[in-house]
Design an enzyme around this catalytic site. Sequence first.
Site, PDB file in Angstrom:
ATOM      1  N   LYS A 134       0.833  -1.214   0.000  1.00  0.00           N
ATOM      2  CA  LYS A 134       0.000   0.000   0.000  1.00  0.00           C
ATOM      3  C   LYS A 134       0.864   1.259   0.000  1.00  0.00           C
ATOM      4  O   LYS A 134       0.636   2.176  -0.782  1.00  0.00           O
ATOM      5  CB  LYS A 134      -0.939   0.021   1.227  1.00  0.00           C
ATOM      6  CG  LYS A 134      -1.887  -1.161   1.296  1.00  0.00           C
ATOM      7  CD  LYS A 134      -2.849  -1.055   2.467  1.00  0.00           C
ATOM      8  CE  LYS A 134      -2.217  -1.205   3.838  1.00  0.00           C
ATOM      9  NZ  LYS A 134      -1.724  -2.567   4.141  1.00  0.00           N
ATOM     10  N   ARG A 164      -9.547   0.114   9.040  1.00  0.00           N
ATOM     11  CA  ARG A 164      -9.129  -1.264   9.276  1.00  0.00           C
ATOM     12  C   ARG A 164     -10.142  -2.020  10.115  1.00  0.00           C
ATOM     13  O   ARG A 164      -9.897  -3.181  10.462  1.00  0.00           O
ATOM     14  CB  ARG A 164      -7.795  -1.269  10.034  1.00  0.00           C
ATOM     15  CG  ARG A 164      -6.568  -1.392   9.145  1.00  0.00           C
ATOM     16  CD  ARG A 164      -5.346  -1.369  10.052  1.00  0.00           C
ATOM     17  NE  ARG A 164      -4.229  -2.050   9.476  1.00  0.00           N
ATOM     18  CZ  ARG A 164      -3.159  -1.421   8.951  1.00  0.00           C
ATOM     19  NH1 ARG A 164      -3.109  -0.115   8.910  1.00  0.00           N
ATOM     20  NH2 ARG A 164      -2.156  -2.121   8.491  1.00  0.00           N
ATOM     21  N   ARG A 205      11.528  -1.533  12.018  1.00  0.00           N
ATOM     22  CA  ARG A 205      10.200  -1.660  12.628  1.00  0.00           C
ATOM     23  C   ARG A 205      10.117  -2.921  13.474  1.00  0.00           C
ATOM     24  O   ARG A 205      10.269  -4.031  12.966  1.00  0.00           O
ATOM     25  CB  ARG A 205       9.118  -1.692  11.535  1.00  0.00           C
ATOM     26  CG  ARG A 205       8.818  -0.340  10.963  1.00  0.00           C
ATOM     27  CD  ARG A 205       7.772  -0.409   9.870  1.00  0.00           C
ATOM     28  NE  ARG A 205       6.540  -1.077  10.283  1.00  0.00           N
ATOM     29  CZ  ARG A 205       5.434  -1.064   9.549  1.00  0.00           C
ATOM     30  NH1 ARG A 205       5.401  -0.433   8.394  1.00  0.00           N
ATOM     31  NH2 ARG A 205       4.352  -1.687   9.977  1.00  0.00           N
ATOM     32  N   ARG A 224      -0.523  -9.787  13.373  1.00  0.00           N
ATOM     33  CA  ARG A 224      -1.097  -8.761  12.487  1.00  0.00           C
ATOM     34  C   ARG A 224      -2.042  -9.391  11.471  1.00  0.00           C
ATOM     35  O   ARG A 224      -3.068  -8.821  11.139  1.00  0.00           O
ATOM     36  CB  ARG A 224       0.018  -7.986  11.787  1.00  0.00           C
ATOM     37  CG  ARG A 224       0.630  -6.954  12.720  1.00  0.00           C
ATOM     38  CD  ARG A 224       2.031  -6.595  12.351  1.00  0.00           C
ATOM     39  NE  ARG A 224       2.138  -5.836  11.132  1.00  0.00           N
ATOM     40  CZ  ARG A 224       3.298  -5.690  10.462  1.00  0.00           C
ATOM     41  NH1 ARG A 224       4.395  -6.253  10.923  1.00  0.00           N
ATOM     42  NH2 ARG A 224       3.326  -4.975   9.375  1.00  0.00           N
TER      43      ARG A 224
END
Length: 190
Positions: free
Chosen positions: A14, A89, A134, A146
Amino acid sequence: MINIVLFGKPGAGKGTQAEFLKEKYNLTHISTGDIFRYNIKNETPLGIEAKSYINRGDLVPDEVTIKMLQDEVERHTDTNGFLFDGFPRTLAQADALDAFLASKDWEVTATIALEADDEVLVQRLLERGKTSGRADDQDVEKIRNRYQEYNEKTAPLIEYYHKQNKFFPVNGIGSISEITERLSGVIANL
Ligand code: ADP
């Protein structure tokens, strides 16, 4: 005004595609992940609150995320349109976005989804984790979490936008420019 929701699982690309699309269509790009990371880096109250969720691979609570998104939209009302990346989301976020845009006589024009198999995506995230720094990209367990969050909370949005005839899936496997072309093809037909 065109408002695009860029949709996809973690690692679907994305952010990468948003960089191209925002230039091409002169859109205001809002990435909730980037805003959270900026706040974490600067140790703002928002960042401190979001950090524990994000580092576990959990979603940040709706209240916090929705408020942040609205503030960001309010800062850019003089725009051609928005490219929402990483938002909504959850169904609550999607409802809040519809209501908020409607209050300005705007709406989501289309939700475009980048599709790819989980196995490909997990590998991409682990690769990214080597350089991105990250914490949520460096541990397979966090990555799995996730995906679980995605499956439970985010996947229902496919049906939500499908019902509104606003859901457009695109094959997310290929070169960056091939995928930009596919996305542009959808936008050109809106
Ligand atoms: P990804 O690569 O997983 O798509 P993002 O950079 O978009 O990552 O988001 C990173 C993290 O920020 C998410 O795993 C989540 O914890 C938090 N986050 C981002 N957007 C949202 C949202 N809309 N609602 C709740 N949490 C969010």
